[in-house]
Design an enzyme around this catalytic site. Sequence first.
Site, mmCIF file in Angstrom:
data_model
loop_
_atom_site.group_PDB
_atom_site.id
_atom_site.type_symbol
_atom_site.label_atom_id
_atom_site.label_comp_id
_atom_site.label_asym_id
_atom_site.label_seq_id
_atom_site.Cartn_x
_atom_site.Cartn_y
_atom_site.Cartn_z
ATOM 1 N N CYS A 38 0.910 -1.193 0.173
ATOM 2 C CA CYS A 38 0.055 -0.166 0.060
ATOM 3 C C CYS A 38 0.871 1.177 -0.053
ATOM 4 O O CYS A 38 2.175 1.046 -0.200
ATOM 5 C CB CYS A 38 -0.911 -0.027 1.035
ATOM 6 S SG CYS A 38 -0.172 0.264 2.741
ATOM 7 N N ASN A 54 2.473 1.445 3.957
ATOM 8 C CA ASN A 54 2.888 -0.001 4.820
ATOM 9 C C ASN A 54 2.511 0.384 6.256
ATOM 10 O O ASN A 54 3.174 -0.283 7.125
ATOM 11 C CB ASN A 54 4.390 -0.093 4.434
ATOM 12 C CG ASN A 54 4.529 -1.556 4.881
ATOM 13 O OD1 ASN A 54 5.625 -1.877 5.086
ATOM 14 N ND2 ASN A 54 3.685 -2.512 4.930
ATOM 15 N N CYS A 105 -1.210 0.694 7.479
ATOM 16 C CA CYS A 105 -2.644 0.396 7.676
ATOM 17 C C CYS A 105 -3.051 -0.931 6.581
ATOM 18 O O CYS A 105 -3.201 -1.727 7.507
ATOM 19 C CB CYS A 105 -3.440 1.626 7.078
ATOM 20 S SG CYS A 105 -3.286 3.065 7.965
ATOM 21 N N ARG A 106 -3.175 -0.551 5.555
ATOM 22 C CA ARG A 106 -3.818 -1.795 4.866
ATOM 23 C C ARG A 106 -2.786 -2.998 4.468
ATOM 24 O O ARG A 106 -3.104 -4.255 4.962
ATOM 25 C CB ARG A 106 -4.307 -1.294 3.383
ATOM 26 C CG ARG A 106 -5.349 -0.441 3.678
ATOM 27 C CD ARG A 106 -5.724 0.330 2.324
ATOM 28 N NE ARG A 106 -4.460 1.058 1.869
ATOM 29 C CZ ARG A 106 -4.341 1.666 0.808
ATOM 30 N NH1 ARG A 106 -5.306 1.631 -0.084
ATOM 31 N NH2 ARG A 106 -3.261 2.648 0.418
ATOM 32 N N SER A 107 -1.571 -2.743 4.192
ATOM 33 C CA SER A 107 -0.680 -3.992 3.658
ATOM 34 C C SER A 107 -0.209 -4.577 4.998
ATOM 35 O O SER A 107 -0.097 -5.855 4.787
ATOM 36 C CB SER A 107 0.523 -3.651 2.692
ATOM 37 O OG SER A 107 1.258 -2.654 3.242
ATOM 38 N N ASP A 144 -7.883 3.470 1.507
ATOM 39 C CA ASP A 144 -6.965 3.778 2.611
ATOM 40 C C ASP A 144 -7.816 4.263 3.911
ATOM 41 O O ASP A 144 -8.449 5.461 3.655
ATOM 42 C CB ASP A 144 -6.017 4.822 1.896
ATOM 43 C CG ASP A 144 -4.744 4.959 2.879
ATOM 44 O OD1 ASP A 144 -4.961 4.673 4.124
ATOM 45 O OD2 ASP A 144 -4.008 5.609 2.434
#
Length: 172
Positions: free
Chosen positions: A13, A16, A18-20, A129
């Site tokens: 993301c 690196n 939050c999402r990934s 995001d």
Amino acid sequence: MSAKPIKSILFVCLGNICRSPLAEGVFRAVLADRGRGEGMVLDSAATSGWEVGSAPDPRSIAVAVNHGIDISGQRARKIALADFSRFDLILGMDRSNVRDLKALAPQAARDRIHLYLDFATGSERDVPDPYYDGPEEFASVYRMIREASDALANRLDARASAPTSGQASSTM
């Protein structure tokens, strides 16, 4: 098309945090629940260098903990050129991440880069995001990632059990 086994996956993301890291942690847990974690290399990275060295966002850590997953030991890193040869599959969380990855990747590695939800579930949607949002958006992102992780594990299981025909493709 040969079904080369996928033994390494990189989730990517923008920052690196939050999402990934959440996708890496959730997919690791899904594989562990299925008894398939051995030998699979999982990691996450950013397309930007803004958060390098940072722990995941506290809201990502919290939503993971709520589901029995600890991602607190992860640290943000920027994608490196070596990642394009190290990983069999590189999954961007949104179309912008995929565009950035394809721009950075050597030509030979571009076919390894996919939009996460599209590759896992066939849904051409972004994982949004949640950085500027509250806990409810992080919970929503968790659910999307959990569903995609189950689908991805199913897809990898099906791919691993598919017989190899040994015949050349008629499109070659």
